[in-house]
Design a protein around this motif. Structure first.
Motif, mmCIF file in Angstrom:
data_model
loop_
_atom_site.group_PDB
_atom_site.id
_atom_site.type_symbol
_atom_site.label_atom_id
_atom_site.label_comp_id
_atom_site.label_asym_id
_atom_site.label_seq_id
_atom_site.Cartn_x
_atom_site.Cartn_y
_atom_site.Cartn_z
ATOM 1 N N TYR A 94 41.005 32.225 38.373
ATOM 2 C CA TYR A 94 40.961 32.177 39.827
ATOM 3 C C TYR A 94 42.366 32.099 40.417
ATOM 4 N N CYS A 95 42.557 32.814 41.470
ATOM 5 C CA CYS A 95 43.757 32.711 42.284
ATOM 6 C C CYS A 95 43.530 31.602 43.317
ATOM 7 N N TYR A 96 44.569 30.813 43.589
ATOM 8 C CA TYR A 96 44.411 29.651 44.475
ATOM 9 C C TYR A 96 45.629 29.480 45.371
ATOM 10 N N ALA A 97 45.344 29.071 46.602
ATOM 11 C CA ALA A 97 46.401 28.644 47.518
ATOM 12 C C ALA A 97 45.835 27.579 48.447
ATOM 13 N N ARG A 98 46.677 26.619 48.776
ATOM 14 C CA ARG A 98 46.287 25.638 49.785
ATOM 15 C C ARG A 98 46.929 26.086 51.092
ATOM 16 N N VAL A 99 46.090 26.576 51.990
ATOM 17 C CA VAL A 99 46.565 27.166 53.228
ATOM 18 C C VAL A 99 45.986 26.395 54.404
ATOM 19 N N TRP A 105 40.204 29.867 47.437
ATOM 20 C CA TRP A 105 39.973 30.422 46.103
ATOM 21 C C TRP A 105 39.548 31.880 46.195
ATOM 22 N N GLY A 106 39.948 32.645 45.195
ATOM 23 C CA GLY A 106 39.397 33.973 45.040
ATOM 24 C C GLY A 106 38.044 33.896 44.366
ATOM 25 N N GLN A 107 37.447 35.064 44.142
ATOM 26 C CA GLN A 107 36.115 35.103 43.537
ATOM 27 C C GLN A 107 36.166 34.979 42.021
ATOM 28 N N GLY A 108 37.346 35.154 41.460
ATOM 29 C CA GLY A 108 37.516 35.025 40.019
ATOM 30 C C GLY A 108 37.419 36.350 39.293
ATOM 31 N N THR A 109 38.073 36.420 38.153
ATOM 32 C CA THR A 109 37.998 37.588 37.280
ATOM 33 C C THR A 109 37.830 37.107 35.842
ATOM 34 N N GLN A 110 36.902 37.723 35.132
ATOM 35 C CA GLN A 110 36.556 37.271 33.779
ATOM 36 C C GLN A 110 37.538 37.827 32.749
ATOM 37 N N VAL A 111 38.022 36.938 31.904
ATOM 38 C CA VAL A 111 38.832 37.323 30.751
ATOM 39 C C VAL A 111 38.085 36.876 29.500
#
Length: 115
Positions: A94-99, A105-111
């Protein structure tokens, strides 16, 4: 605010992937950015962080020397280069930022690392 991850997929142990996060809806260059991951049955954990200018980075011990976080403030993107992947790296990233005092949060990408 929108964070959209891409670049996940299937990879063999020892392989590499590069994740991307495209950000919009806020002044990207003013905010630190992070990557988190969550494996099945485990809590979400911080993987890597980068300051707003990109001048400083921080990594979880488990990925130090293998992962590299970077950002392109002209393109509003944050990247995660992942090398020497192993099974323990299998997770949703997940990509994250405190804004504006809110966690974004993003929706996520599976690895998935598989033999």
């Amino acid at each position: 605010v929108q964070l959209v991850e891409s670049g996940g997929g299937l990879v063999r142990p020892g392989g590499s992937l590069r994740l991307s996060c495209a950000a919009s809806g806020f002044t990207f260059s003013s905010y630190a950015m992070s990557w988190y991951r969550q494996a099945p049955g485990k809590e979400r954990e911080l993987v890597a962080s980068i300051t707003s200018t990109g001048g400083s980075t921080d990594y979880a011990d488990s990925v130090k020397g293998r992962f590299t976080i970077s950002r392109d403030n002209a393109k509003n993107m944050v990247l995660l280069q992942m090398n020497s992947l192993n099974h323990e790296d299998t997770a949703v990233y997940y990509c994250y930022a405190r804004v504006r005092d809110l966690n974004r949060w993003g929706q996520g990408t599976q690895v998935t690392v598989f033999s």
